[in-house]
Design a protein around this motif. Structure first.
Motif, PDB file in Angstrom:
ATOM      1  N   ARG A   4       1.100  -1.437   0.310  1.00  0.00           N
ATOM      2  CA  ARG A   4      -0.410  -0.125  -0.008  1.00  0.00           C
ATOM      3  C   ARG A   4       0.346   0.941  -0.086  1.00  0.00           C
ATOM      4  O   ARG A   4       0.346   2.574  -0.063  1.00  0.00           O
ATOM      5  CB  ARG A   4      -0.861   0.205   1.109  1.00  0.00           C
ATOM      6  CG  ARG A   4      -0.620   0.117   2.467  1.00  0.00           C
ATOM      7  CD  ARG A   4      -1.247   0.338   3.746  1.00  0.00           C
ATOM      8  NE  ARG A   4      -0.665   0.930   4.625  1.00  0.00           N
ATOM      9  CZ  ARG A   4      -0.697  -0.106   5.845  1.00  0.00           C
ATOM     10  NH1 ARG A   4      -0.507  -1.191   5.696  1.00  0.00           N
ATOM     11  NH2 ARG A   4       0.106   0.463   7.035  1.00  0.00           N
ATOM     12  N   TYR A   5       1.718   1.373  -0.048  1.00  0.00           N
ATOM     13  CA  TYR A   5       3.185   1.807   0.249  1.00  0.00           C
ATOM     14  C   TYR A   5       4.061   2.110  -1.178  1.00  0.00           C
ATOM     15  O   TYR A   5       4.409   1.619  -1.198  1.00  0.00           O
ATOM     16  CB  TYR A   5       4.281   2.382   1.615  1.00  0.00           C
ATOM     17  CG  TYR A   5       3.862   2.111   2.465  1.00  0.00           C
ATOM     18  CD1 TYR A   5       2.853   2.772   3.071  1.00  0.00           C
ATOM     19  CD2 TYR A   5       3.863   1.118   3.277  1.00  0.00           C
ATOM     20  CE1 TYR A   5       3.057   3.001   4.702  1.00  0.00           C
ATOM     21  CE2 TYR A   5       3.165   0.648   4.846  1.00  0.00           C
ATOM     22  CZ  TYR A   5       2.775   1.546   5.223  1.00  0.00           C
ATOM     23  OH  TYR A   5       2.274   1.672   7.016  1.00  0.00           O
ATOM     24  N   GLN A   6       3.118   3.378  -2.480  1.00  0.00           N
ATOM     25  CA  GLN A   6       3.368   3.674  -3.565  1.00  0.00           C
ATOM     26  C   GLN A   6       4.447   5.128  -3.625  1.00  0.00           C
ATOM     27  O   GLN A   6       3.949   6.129  -4.588  1.00  0.00           O
ATOM     28  CB  GLN A   6       1.540   4.053  -3.726  1.00  0.00           C
ATOM     29  CG  GLN A   6       1.337   2.566  -3.651  1.00  0.00           C
ATOM     30  CD  GLN A   6       0.269   2.624  -4.842  1.00  0.00           C
ATOM     31  OE1 GLN A   6      -0.212   2.487  -6.150  1.00  0.00           O
ATOM     32  NE2 GLN A   6      -1.064   2.395  -3.995  1.00  0.00           N
ATOM     33  N   GLY A   7       4.382   5.673  -2.278  1.00  0.00           N
ATOM     34  CA  GLY A   7       5.116   6.798  -2.223  1.00  0.00           C
ATOM     35  C   GLY A   7       5.883   6.824  -3.665  1.00  0.00           C
ATOM     36  O   GLY A   7       6.076   8.229  -4.365  1.00  0.00           O
ATOM     37  N   GLY A   8       7.234   5.946  -4.173  1.00  0.00           N
ATOM     38  CA  GLY A   8       7.402   6.678  -5.049  1.00  0.00           C
ATOM     39  C   GLY A   8       7.215   6.635  -6.238  1.00  0.00           C
ATOM     40  O   GLY A   8       7.121   7.706  -6.590  1.00  0.00           O
ATOM     41  N   LEU A  12       6.952   9.711  -8.776  1.00  0.00           N
ATOM     42  CA  LEU A  12       7.302   9.412 -10.315  1.00  0.00           C
ATOM     43  C   LEU A  12       6.396  10.212 -11.187  1.00  0.00           C
ATOM     44  O   LEU A  12       6.566  10.786 -12.270  1.00  0.00           O
ATOM     45  CB  LEU A  12       7.648   7.987 -10.282  1.00  0.00           C
ATOM     46  CG  LEU A  12       8.065   7.751 -11.868  1.00  0.00           C
ATOM     47  CD1 LEU A  12       9.164   8.520 -12.570  1.00  0.00           C
ATOM     48  CD2 LEU A  12       8.722   5.946 -12.387  1.00  0.00           C
ATOM     49  N   LYS A  13       5.211   9.059 -11.118  1.00  0.00           N
ATOM     50  CA  LYS A  13       3.713   9.724 -11.398  1.00  0.00           C
ATOM     51  C   LYS A  13       3.324  10.928 -11.841  1.00  0.00           C
ATOM     52  O   LYS A  13       3.185  11.698 -13.073  1.00  0.00           O
ATOM     53  CB  LYS A  13       2.572   9.173 -11.234  1.00  0.00           C
ATOM     54  CG  LYS A  13       1.382   8.977 -12.324  1.00  0.00           C
ATOM     55  CD  LYS A  13       0.470   7.898 -11.670  1.00  0.00           C
ATOM     56  CE  LYS A  13      -0.557   7.927 -12.861  1.00  0.00           C
ATOM     57  NZ  LYS A  13      -2.199   6.554 -12.255  1.00  0.00           N
ATOM     58  N   ILE A  14       3.712  11.617 -10.381  1.00  0.00           N
ATOM     59  CA  ILE A  14       3.527  13.414 -10.006  1.00  0.00           C
ATOM     60  C   ILE A  14       4.786  14.201 -11.044  1.00  0.00           C
ATOM     61  O   ILE A  14       4.048  15.008 -11.738  1.00  0.00           O
ATOM     62  CB  ILE A  14       3.479  13.827  -8.395  1.00  0.00           C
ATOM     63  CG1 ILE A  14       2.243  12.783  -8.124  1.00  0.00           C
ATOM     64  CG2 ILE A  14       3.336  15.844  -9.042  1.00  0.00           C
ATOM     65  CD1 ILE A  14       2.164  12.785  -6.607  1.00  0.00           C
ATOM     66  N   ASN A  15       5.294  13.658 -10.910  1.00  0.00           N
ATOM     67  CA  ASN A  15       6.676  14.125 -12.361  1.00  0.00           C
ATOM     68  C   ASN A  15       6.506  14.436 -13.429  1.00  0.00           C
ATOM     69  O   ASN A  15       6.710  15.555 -13.846  1.00  0.00           O
ATOM     70  CB  ASN A  15       8.022  13.473 -11.398  1.00  0.00           C
ATOM     71  CG  ASN A  15       8.769  14.782 -11.889  1.00  0.00           C
ATOM     72  OD1 ASN A  15       8.972  15.668 -12.169  1.00  0.00           O
ATOM     73  ND2 ASN A  15      10.146  14.006 -12.864  1.00  0.00           N
TER      74      ASN A  15
END
Length: 157
Positions: A4-8, A12-15
Motif C-alpha cells: 500500500r505504500y506507493q510513495g515512489g 514518479l507519476k506526479i513528476n
C-alpha cells in the motif's frame, strides 16, 4: 513494506504529469521559447548566473550527458552563453543572455498557473504539510545517495 505504500511510484507519476502540464501551459501561453526540461536549466540560472555545468546538474537533477545537448540547444536559441572559467579553462560557465533573462517573467507566470493546479483544493495548512513531507522525502533520498556504497552511473557524477 506493505504494497500500500506507493510513495515512489506516485512521485514518479506526479513528476511526469507535472512536466506534461507545464509543457502544455508553456505552449498555450505562446510566448515561451523553451520546454519544461529546458525551463529547469533556465530557472536555475534565473536564481544565479553564471553557474558551472556541475552546479546546474546538481540543482536540476539532470545528468551531465543530458545537460550537454540541452545547453547546446539553449545556446543555439540565444538564451545562454557557455564560456570557460577564467580560473580553470576546463570548467565551463553557463550564463544568461538578455533573451534568456526576458523569458523569466513568462516562466514565473506559467509556474504560478502550474502551482495553482498542483495545490487546487488544498488549504494553506495542507500545502505547508505537503511541502514539509516532500522535503523530508528529499532529505531521505539524498542521504541514501550519500550512504549507499556504489559508484554513480556514467553521467550522474
Amino acid at each position: 513494506m506493505p504494497a500500500r505504500y506507493q510513495g515512489g511510484h506516485l512521485v514518479l507519476k506526479i513528476n511526469f504529469l507535472n512536466g506534461r502540464l507545464f509543457n502544455r501551459l508553456l505552449h498555450l501561453d505562446g510566448r515561451a521559447e523553451y520546454s519544461a526540461e529546458q525551463g529547469k536549466i533556465l530557472s536555475a540560472l534565473w536564481l544565479d548566473s553564471p553557474r558551472t555545468i556541475a552546479n546546474i546538474s546538481a540543482i536540476t537533477g539532470l545528468a551531465k550527458s543530458t545537460l550537454t545537448s540541452m545547453l547546446k540547444r539553449l545556446e543555439d536559441q540565444g538564451h545562454i552563453t557557455i564560456t570557460s572559467s577564467p580560473d580553470d579553462a576546463r570548467v565551463k560557465l553557463v550564463g544568461l543572455t538578455q533573451r534568456g533573462k526576458d523569458q523569466e517573467k513568462i516562466g514565473n507566470a506559467v509556474s504560478k498557473q502550474l502551482a495553482e493546479q498542483f495545490y487546487k483544493g488544498f488549504t494553506d495548512e495542507e500545502k505547508d504539510q505537503l511541502d514539509q513531507l516532500l522535503l523530508r522525502v528529499e532529505a531521505n533520498l539524498n542521504e541514501g545517495l550519500n550512504t549507499v556504497g556504489c559508484a554513480p552511473r556514467k553521467g550522474e557524477e
